[in-house]
Write an enzyme that holds these catalytic residues in place. Structure first.
Site, PDB file in Angstrom:
ATOM      1  N   LYS A  30      -7.037 -98.211 -38.920  1.00  0.00           N
ATOM      2  CA  LYS A  30      -6.559 -97.322 -39.754  1.00  0.00           C
ATOM      3  C   LYS A  30      -6.480 -97.422 -41.351  1.00  0.00           C
ATOM      4  O   LYS A  30      -6.979 -96.393 -42.069  1.00  0.00           O
ATOM      5  CB  LYS A  30      -5.009 -97.059 -39.487  1.00  0.00           C
ATOM      6  CG  LYS A  30      -4.154 -95.862 -40.111  1.00  0.00           C
ATOM      7  CD  LYS A  30      -3.062 -95.654 -39.480  1.00  0.00           C
ATOM      8  CE  LYS A  30      -1.801 -96.511 -39.618  1.00  0.00           C
ATOM      9  NZ  LYS A  30      -1.355 -96.415 -40.838  1.00  0.00           N
ATOM     10  N   ASP A 327       2.818-105.283 -40.126  1.00  0.00           N
ATOM     11  CA  ASP A 327       2.988-104.286 -39.304  1.00  0.00           C
ATOM     12  C   ASP A 327       3.309-104.734 -37.928  1.00  0.00           C
ATOM     13  O   ASP A 327       3.591-103.902 -36.947  1.00  0.00           O
ATOM     14  CB  ASP A 327       1.664-103.317 -39.167  1.00  0.00           C
ATOM     15  CG  ASP A 327       1.709-102.450 -40.495  1.00  0.00           C
ATOM     16  OD1 ASP A 327       2.687-102.305 -41.191  1.00  0.00           O
ATOM     17  OD2 ASP A 327       0.548-102.099 -40.864  1.00  0.00           O
ATOM     18  N   LYS A 354       9.140 -98.839 -44.138  1.00  0.00           N
ATOM     19  CA  LYS A 354       8.084 -98.186 -43.465  1.00  0.00           C
ATOM     20  C   LYS A 354       8.405 -97.059 -42.669  1.00  0.00           C
ATOM     21  O   LYS A 354       9.239 -96.293 -43.333  1.00  0.00           O
ATOM     22  CB  LYS A 354       7.759 -99.498 -42.493  1.00  0.00           C
ATOM     23  CG  LYS A 354       7.294-100.815 -42.867  1.00  0.00           C
ATOM     24  CD  LYS A 354       5.950-100.597 -43.693  1.00  0.00           C
ATOM     25  CE  LYS A 354       5.371-101.842 -44.448  1.00  0.00           C
ATOM     26  NZ  LYS A 354       4.354-101.634 -45.393  1.00  0.00           N
ATOM     27  N   ARG A 400       4.601 -97.198 -34.572  1.00  0.00           N
ATOM     28  CA  ARG A 400       4.786 -98.647 -33.942  1.00  0.00           C
ATOM     29  C   ARG A 400       5.854 -98.754 -33.310  1.00  0.00           C
ATOM     30  O   ARG A 400       5.951 -99.574 -32.127  1.00  0.00           O
ATOM     31  CB  ARG A 400       4.771 -99.488 -35.091  1.00  0.00           C
ATOM     32  CG  ARG A 400       3.037 -99.230 -35.963  1.00  0.00           C
ATOM     33  CD  ARG A 400       2.856-100.681 -36.648  1.00  0.00           C
ATOM     34  NE  ARG A 400       1.831-100.265 -37.607  1.00  0.00           N
ATOM     35  CZ  ARG A 400       0.759-100.008 -37.236  1.00  0.00           C
ATOM     36  NH1 ARG A 400       0.155-100.099 -36.006  1.00  0.00           N
ATOM     37  NH2 ARG A 400      -0.313 -99.549 -38.272  1.00  0.00           N
TER      38      ARG A 400
HETATM   39  C1  S3P Z   1      -1.479-100.875 -45.421  1.00  0.00           C
HETATM   40  C2  S3P Z   1      -0.579-101.890 -46.276  1.00  0.00           C
HETATM   41  C3  S3P Z   1       0.571-102.236 -45.560  1.00  0.00           C
HETATM   42  C4  S3P Z   1       0.870-101.780 -44.131  1.00  0.00           C
HETATM   43  C5  S3P Z   1       0.524-100.475 -44.101  1.00  0.00           C
HETATM   44  C6  S3P Z   1      -0.953-100.236 -44.410  1.00  0.00           C
HETATM   45  C7  S3P Z   1      -2.610-100.548 -46.173  1.00  0.00           C
HETATM   46  O1  S3P Z   1       1.567-101.664 -46.434  1.00  0.00           O
HETATM   47  O2  S3P Z   1       2.329-101.911 -44.021  1.00  0.00           O
HETATM   48  O3  S3P Z   1       0.464 -99.983 -42.788  1.00  0.00           O
HETATM   49  O4  S3P Z   1      -3.541 -99.901 -45.687  1.00  0.00           O
HETATM   50  O5  S3P Z   1      -2.795-100.883 -47.422  1.00  0.00           O
HETATM   51  P1  S3P Z   1       2.212-102.446 -47.878  1.00  0.00           P
HETATM   52  O6  S3P Z   1       0.925-102.944 -48.376  1.00  0.00           O
HETATM   53  O7  S3P Z   1       2.747-101.387 -48.621  1.00  0.00           O
HETATM   54  O8  S3P Z   1       2.941-103.413 -47.384  1.00  0.00           O
END
Ligand code: S3P
Length: 441
Positions: A30, A327, A354, A400
């Site tokens: 993703k 995550d 989140k 999730r």
């Molecule tokens: C992500 C970074 C994470 C993660 C999110 C996707 C990304 O968030 O929790 O699902 O693609 O950069 P944070 O960087 O804000 O912790």
């Protein structure tokens, strides 16, 4: 605005007596899919993206880049041809950009758009996104010279006015790949270099993709610096399998006796695989080369992972490990219910912002299934060893949480009903079908 994943489909998951078996290819990553669409939109030449994730979140990103002038040709089988609008010519939109449920889209795209003088864009999304803070990107973008007007000074919907930006050195208050990426995307357009200082390493897909696109980006310890470019040079991106989706099957195979599964072509970039290291520390078996040479562009390593059931013991996850498994921390809580002794996660207050408040939803949800789990200010403490009885758990519109409930059901004594299972489609549309394949013998 759309409300993906807030339906009420209730699905029952029975104990998986006999275990999970077989080989599976998990959905495309993703995080890398979001970045592929945004990077392709910034590139003047057409970019072929293979294995793009066809899920609610990443479809929001395709719609957003189309709104600002990119053309997306959907060729089937996860292949896209994206004709971008170029780094300095995204166009104004008629209405708001709808990010749906996608926090990554909401935090990355403004980095690029903030550097476009004279144009303004409004961003909005679903009910969950409206409680997710954007002050964390507003602060550095304002320092660089952009104007950003959030609701109640913190939340979407918000309006962003682009400007000629100046390069800054920004020390992240919390490790966040989204905020780091936002500032780096803005920094490609500043005359002076832009540096982000991370308190702890977080996922580095943006840095890898910048390098693959010929953007001068360098790392010195915790400092990442990007320099101005005139154009990006990318022609193809292959998206590997998503470790965060694989993590649900890793947890299932480790928890359910008799399991042995193989997950193919999983992205094993070390900034994503903290959960595999935690599982191994707890006694689970995850084998596979954890950082082989990258076969996928842009410079992302992939591997097949083989996972087998093993008796678990409790562990402590400290702050430095949190961004590398952010995550997957709900799954650490689930494993903790089955592990001997205590499992502690600390330094993870980020979980509160989140897709749901994942300290509260995990603690309430697992407690409802019979877990001995307590919330703390920055994580949770699980008293393990007695497994889970079962019952019912709500997804709260959080993909999730929906999948966590399903895996809890497989490992429980009486089965689990997940209310709002349709939320899984945000990142893993074929989740229940893949489960059926692993259960079929
Ligand atoms: C992500 C970074 C994470 C993660 C999110 C996707 C990304 O968030 O929790 O699902 O693609 O950069 P944070 O960087 O804000 O912790």
């Amino acid at each position: 605005m759309s409300m993906p994943g807030e339906g009420s489909a209730a699905v029952r998951f029975e104990p998986a007596d006999g275990g999970l078996r077989g080989t599976l290819r998990v959905p495309p990553d993703k995080s890398i899919s979001h970045r592929s669409a945004i990077f392709a939109a910034m590139t003047p030449e057409p970019v072929r993206v293979r294995n793009y994730l066809d899920a609610a979140d990443t479809n929001s990103t395709l719609a957003a880049v189309e709104q600002i002038g990119a053309q997306v040709e959907r060729r089937g089988g996860g292949e896209l041809l994206i004709r971008g609008c170029g780094l300095r010519s995204p166009r104004a939109t008629d209405g708001p950009i709808d990010v749906g449920n996608a926090g990554t889209l909401m935090r990355l795209l403004p980095g690029w758009l903030a550097a476009q003088p004279g144009t303004a864009w409004t961003f909005d999304g679903d009910r969950s996104i409206r409680r997710r803070p954007i002050d964390r990107i507003a602060e550095p973008l304002r320092q660089m010279g952009a104007t950003i007007e959030p609701t109640d000074d913190r939340y979407p919907p918000f309006t962003l006015r682009g400007a000629e930006l100046r390069g800054i050195e920004y020390v992240l208050p919390v490790a966040s790949a989204q905020v780091k990426s936002c500032v780096l995307l803005a920094g490609m357009n500043t005359t002076e270099p832009t540096t982000v200082v991370e308190p702890a390493p977080s996922r580095d897909h943006t840095e890898r993709m910048l390098a693959a696109a010929g953007v001068p980006v360098s790392r010195d310890g915790e400092r990442v610096t990007v320099r101005r470019v005139e154009r990006l040079g990318l022609d193809a991106i292959d998206v590997p399998g998503d470790f965060s989706s694989a993590a649900f099957w890793i947890a299932a195979a480790v928890l359910v006796p008799g399991s042995r599964i193989v997950l193919e072509d999983v992205n094993v970039n070390w900034t994503r695989t903290g959960f595999a290291r935690i599982v191994e520390r707890m006694g689970g078996i995850v084998s596979g080369e954890l950082e082989p040479a990258g076969a996928f562009t842009p410079g992302e390593p992939v591997s097949a992972l083989e996972i087998a059931h093993g008796p678990l013991r409790g562990t402590t996850v400290e702050a430095a490990e949190v961004p590398l498994a952010i995550d997957e921390l709900p799954l650490v809580a689930l494993l903790g219910c089955f592990a001997e002794g205590e499992t502690v996660v600390r330094g993870a207050a980020e979980l509160k912002v989140k897709e749901s408040d994942r300290i509260q939803t995990v603690v309430d949800g697992l407690r409802g299934l019979g877990a001995g789990i307590e919330a703390t200010d920055d994580g949770f403490v699980v008293q393990g060893g007695s497994g889970l009885r079962g019952g019912s758990i709500g997804s709260h519109g959080d993909h999730r949480m929906a999948m966590l409930g399903a895996i809890a059901g497989l490992a429980s004594r009486e089965g689990v009903v997940v209310e709002g299972m349709d939320a899984a489609a945000v990142s893993y549309p074929g989740f229940t079908q893949d489960l059926a394949r692993l259960l079929a013998r």
